[in-house]
Design a protein around this motif. Structure first.
Motif, short mmCIF file in Angstrom:
data_model
loop_
_atom_site.label_atom_id
_atom_site.label_comp_id
_atom_site.label_asym_id
_atom_site.label_seq_id
_atom_site.Cartn_x
_atom_site.Cartn_y
_atom_site.Cartn_z
N PRO A 1 -0.54 -3.17 -6.05
CA PRO A 1 -0.11 -3.92 -4.86
C PRO A 1 0.49 -5.29 -5.16
O PRO A 1 1.37 -5.74 -4.42
N VAL A 2 0.04 -5.96 -6.21
CA VAL A 2 0.57 -7.29 -6.52
C VAL A 2 2.03 -7.18 -6.98
O VAL A 2 2.91 -7.91 -6.51
N THR A 3 2.30 -6.26 -7.91
CA THR A 3 3.67 -6.10 -8.37
C THR A 3 4.55 -5.45 -7.31
O THR A 3 5.73 -5.80 -7.18
N SER A 4 3.98 -4.53 -6.53
CA SER A 4 4.76 -3.87 -5.48
C SER A 4 5.15 -4.86 -4.38
O SER A 4 6.21 -4.72 -3.76
N PHE A 5 4.30 -5.85 -4.14
CA PHE A 5 4.63 -6.87 -3.15
C PHE A 5 5.92 -7.60 -3.52
O PHE A 5 6.82 -7.77 -2.69
N LEU A 6 6.05 -8.00 -4.79
CA LEU A 6 7.27 -8.67 -5.22
C LEU A 6 8.46 -7.72 -5.21
O LEU A 6 9.59 -8.13 -4.89
N MET A 7 8.23 -6.46 -5.55
CA MET A 7 9.31 -5.48 -5.52
C MET A 7 9.86 -5.31 -4.11
O MET A 7 11.08 -5.34 -3.88
N GLN A 8 8.97 -5.11 -3.15
CA GLN A 8 9.42 -4.90 -1.77
C GLN A 8 10.07 -6.15 -1.19
O GLN A 8 10.99 -6.06 -0.38
N LEU A 9 9.62 -7.30 -1.64
CA LEU A 9 10.12 -8.56 -1.07
C LEU A 9 11.46 -8.97 -1.67
O LEU A 9 12.38 -9.35 -0.93
N HIS A 10 11.62 -8.86 -2.98
CA HIS A 10 12.80 -9.41 -3.65
C HIS A 10 13.79 -8.35 -4.13
O HIS A 10 14.89 -8.71 -4.55
N VAL A 11 13.42 -7.09 -4.10
CA VAL A 11 14.33 -6.03 -4.50
C VAL A 11 14.74 -5.18 -3.31
O VAL A 11 15.93 -4.96 -3.06
N GLU A 12 13.75 -4.70 -2.57
CA GLU A 12 14.02 -3.84 -1.42
C GLU A 12 14.28 -4.63 -0.14
O GLU A 12 14.87 -4.10 0.80
N PHE A 13 13.78 -5.86 -0.07
CA PHE A 13 13.88 -6.70 1.14
C PHE A 13 13.31 -5.95 2.35
O PHE A 13 13.83 -6.04 3.46
N ASP A 14 12.22 -5.24 2.10
CA ASP A 14 11.52 -4.51 3.16
C ASP A 14 10.29 -5.32 3.54
O ASP A 14 9.26 -5.28 2.87
N ALA B 1 6.40 -5.08 2.49
CA ALA B 1 5.82 -6.23 1.80
C ALA B 1 4.54 -6.68 2.48
O ALA B 1 3.58 -7.09 1.81
N GLN B 2 4.52 -6.61 3.82
CA GLN B 2 3.31 -6.98 4.54
C GLN B 2 2.15 -6.05 4.18
O GLN B 2 1.03 -6.50 3.92
N LYS B 3 2.42 -4.76 4.13
CA LYS B 3 1.37 -3.80 3.79
C LYS B 3 0.88 -4.01 2.35
O LYS B 3 -0.33 -3.96 2.08
N GLU B 4 1.83 -4.24 1.45
CA GLU B 4 1.43 -4.46 0.06
C GLU B 4 0.63 -5.75 -0.09
O GLU B 4 -0.31 -5.81 -0.90
N LEU B 5 0.98 -6.78 0.67
CA LEU B 5 0.26 -8.04 0.59
C LEU B 5 -1.17 -7.88 1.11
O LEU B 5 -2.11 -8.49 0.59
N GLN B 6 -1.35 -7.06 2.14
CA GLN B 6 -2.70 -6.82 2.64
C GLN B 6 -3.56 -6.15 1.57
O GLN B 6 -4.74 -6.50 1.40
N GLN B 7 -2.99 -5.19 0.85
CA GLN B 7 -3.74 -4.55 -0.24
C GLN B 7 -3.91 -5.52 -1.41
O GLN B 7 -4.97 -5.54 -2.05
N ALA B 8 -2.86 -6.30 -1.70
CA ALA B 8 -2.94 -7.24 -2.82
C ALA B 8 -4.02 -8.29 -2.58
O ALA B 8 -4.67 -8.75 -3.53
N GLU B 9 -4.23 -8.67 -1.33
CA GLU B 9 -5.28 -9.64 -1.02
C GLU B 9 -6.65 -9.12 -1.44
O GLU B 9 -7.47 -9.84 -2.02
N LYS B 10 -6.90 -7.84 -1.19
CA LYS B 10 -8.17 -7.23 -1.59
C LYS B 10 -8.24 -7.09 -3.10
O LYS B 10 -9.31 -7.33 -3.71
N VAL B 11 -7.13 -6.70 -3.74
CA VAL B 11 -7.11 -6.55 -5.20
C VAL B 11 -7.39 -7.88 -5.88
O VAL B 11 -8.18 -7.96 -6.84
N VAL B 12 -6.78 -8.94 -5.40
CA VAL B 12 -6.96 -10.27 -5.99
C VAL B 12 -8.40 -10.74 -5.82
O VAL B 12 -9.01 -11.30 -6.75
N SER B 13 -8.97 -10.53 -4.65
CA SER B 13 -10.34 -10.99 -4.41
C SER B 13 -11.36 -10.25 -5.28
O SER B 13 -12.39 -10.81 -5.64
N ASP B 14 -11.08 -8.98 -5.64
CA ASP B 14 -12.00 -8.21 -6.47
C ASP B 14 -11.75 -8.37 -7.96
O ASP B 14 -12.60 -7.98 -8.77
#
Length: 490
Positions: free
Chosen positions: A315-328, A332-345
């Protein structure tokens, strides 16, 4: 989220003692069951000299069984070994701690060794007792004592292999004692030692006349760098300047190649460090000056993630991919929600949860504002792709931020203006709009940006072609003449 936990992937590249903090963190987060983690801790502990700790874990795992008697026998052997090694090391330590000896020692190790041999009858084998005792102390958990003995040995020893081993032990001891400034110095010293051991051509290794299997020096250096990358995570995510130093090191060509070749999962920490290091309105005034590599880290990391997406993604790398490559932005919002949990754990990223989230929101706001000139706040509040500015209750912004209404307006403008976009922004409260004014870029400036590195790339390409031509000419000249068979012609 056990599927994104990297503990099982990282632990094989760590020392046993460095693995214990990661396993303890798994118990705290509940990613794995406590019973499974205790079994893993026991398997690691029984390979060390921490017999009391291993026995206590055995009692917790198997409450109805007696502690194996081998622990008691190992404890007796360890006590006798400790006394013997301490006597051998103390004899050397008494000499080198003498003020006269300390003043007589110089930078040249060979000269120091000869001085100690001539005046105090100390040989290299006796000095090795410092290494043996430091290593033994490390094995039973006396990390501060191990660091002292390994440091003294490293200063005096001329054995390159044992010196490198002492570097590793000293770094692990500093990490486990939490001395991050000293650990950073040791990390840099070990990295220089590894990089300076230039690998010889593989042909010289293959000519080994012994029966022992040949080891490619380049492969050995790659393995050392891979281990160093994993160990350095402890330092870079605990030292105050660690995130910027991580980007400086891991984005250098040598270590970026190591990550892409041996450990692509480290891209999670490179991406997280790039996001955390991004300027935000709250960190803009207190941030230390950054190098160009750190300032452009997100852009470089996105390129690497895009290349390595086939072999690692989370989710952390996918967040940057969706934001800066796909511009979706919705993805990016969905990936950031998952990345928040991944970072906290995550063991290394857990303490940076708030900084990561704030910087990620600023990156989304920056990307969104780059492709829009007028943003309707009302639409923004209902649009699922742009919740990151967090202005859902703009009318009571002063209460939420403890700021007057005018100050709240400035806060949002600064959020847009101070994220390296370089354009003027304002909020029209009457029309409920955020307006972004972008001056048009001159054509000649666009041409300069596109052709900035053209000359350097042309020179590099020409040099590479020239080297290839020289190598081919040399191989042709050294090749034996070929014997052609006559061809019958009808």
């Amino acid at each position: 989220m056990a599927e994104y936990d990297l503990s099982k992937t990282i632990i094989p590249y760590l020392d046993r003692h460095l693995s214990f903090p990661l396993l303890a963190h798994l118990v705290e987060t509940g990613v794995f069951s406590a019973d499974e983690v205790q079994v893993a801790q026991y398997e690691l502990a029984k390979g060390t000299n921490m017999f009391d700790y291993a026995a206590s874990l055995f009692e917790q795992i198997y409450p109805n069984q007696e502690v194996p008697k081998e622990f008691e026998q190992k404890r007796v052997n360890a006590v006798s070994t400790h006394e013997r090694l301490q006597q051998e090391a103390q004899a050397v330590l008494d000499v080198i701690e003498n003020p006269d000896v300390a003043q007589a020692l110089r930078q040249d190790k060979n000269q120091n060794l000869q001085y100690l041999k001539d005046n105090y009858k100390l040989t290299l084998d006796q000095i090795t007792a410092l290494y043996n005792f430091g290593k033994f102390q490390y094995s039973y958990g006396n990390y501060s004592g191990a660091a002292d003995y390994l440091y003294h040995f490293r200063v005096l020893s001329t054995d390159p292999d044992l010196t490198i081993s002492a570097h590793w032990g000293k770094l692990a001891s500093d990490i486990l004692t939490g001395k991050w400034d000293i650990a950073l110095e040791e990390l840099n010293s070990l990295r220089e030692a590894i990089d300076s051991r230039s690998p010889a051509p593989f042909a010289s290794v293959s000519s080994n006349t012994n029966n022992t299997p040949a080891v490619d020096p380049a492969l050995s250096q790659l393995h050392s760098r891979t281990w160093l990358v994993h160990w350095s995570l402890f330092v870079y995510f605990n030292h105050p300047q660690g995130r910027a130093l991580l980007l400086e090191t891991f984005l250098s060509p040598t270590y970026l190649n190591t990550i892409q070749t041996s450990c692509p999962w480290i891209l999670r920490y490179v991406a997280a460090a790039a996001i955390i290091s991004s300027p935000t309105p709250t960190s803009k005034s207190t941030a230390a000056p950054q190098s160009s590599r750190v300032k452009n880290a997100v852009r470089e990391v996105v390129k690497v993630i895009q290349m390595e997406n086939y072999q690692y993604t989370d989710p952390v790398t996918s967040f940057l991919m969706q934001l800066h490559v796909e511009f979706d932005f919705e993805a990016a919002q969905k990936e950031l929600q998952q990345a928040e949990k991944v970072v906290s754990d995550d063991f290394f990223l857990g303490d940076f949860h708030d900084e990561f989230l704030e910087s990620a929101r600023c990156l989304v706001s920056e990307a969104y504002c780059r492709i829009h000139q007028r943003i309707d706040i009302g639409c923004v509040l209902t649009h699922s792709a742009f919740p990151f500015l967090d202005i859902r209750r703009y009318s009571d912004l002063s209460n939420r931020l403890n700021l007057p209404r005018d100050e709240g307006e400035k806060w949002i403008v600064n959020l847009i203006r101070e994220t390296r976009m370089g354009q003027d922004a304002k909020i029209d409260l009457e029309k409920n709009l955020i307006q972004i004014l972008r001056p048009p870029q001159p054509v000649y400036q666009s041409v300069i940006e596109k052709t900035r590195g053209l000359a350097i790339r042309t020179q590099t390409l020409g040099a590479a072609i020239a080297r290839t031509g020289v190598a081919q000419a040399a191989s042709t000249a050294s090749a034996p003449p070929s014997i052609t068979q006559p061809v019958a012609v009808n």
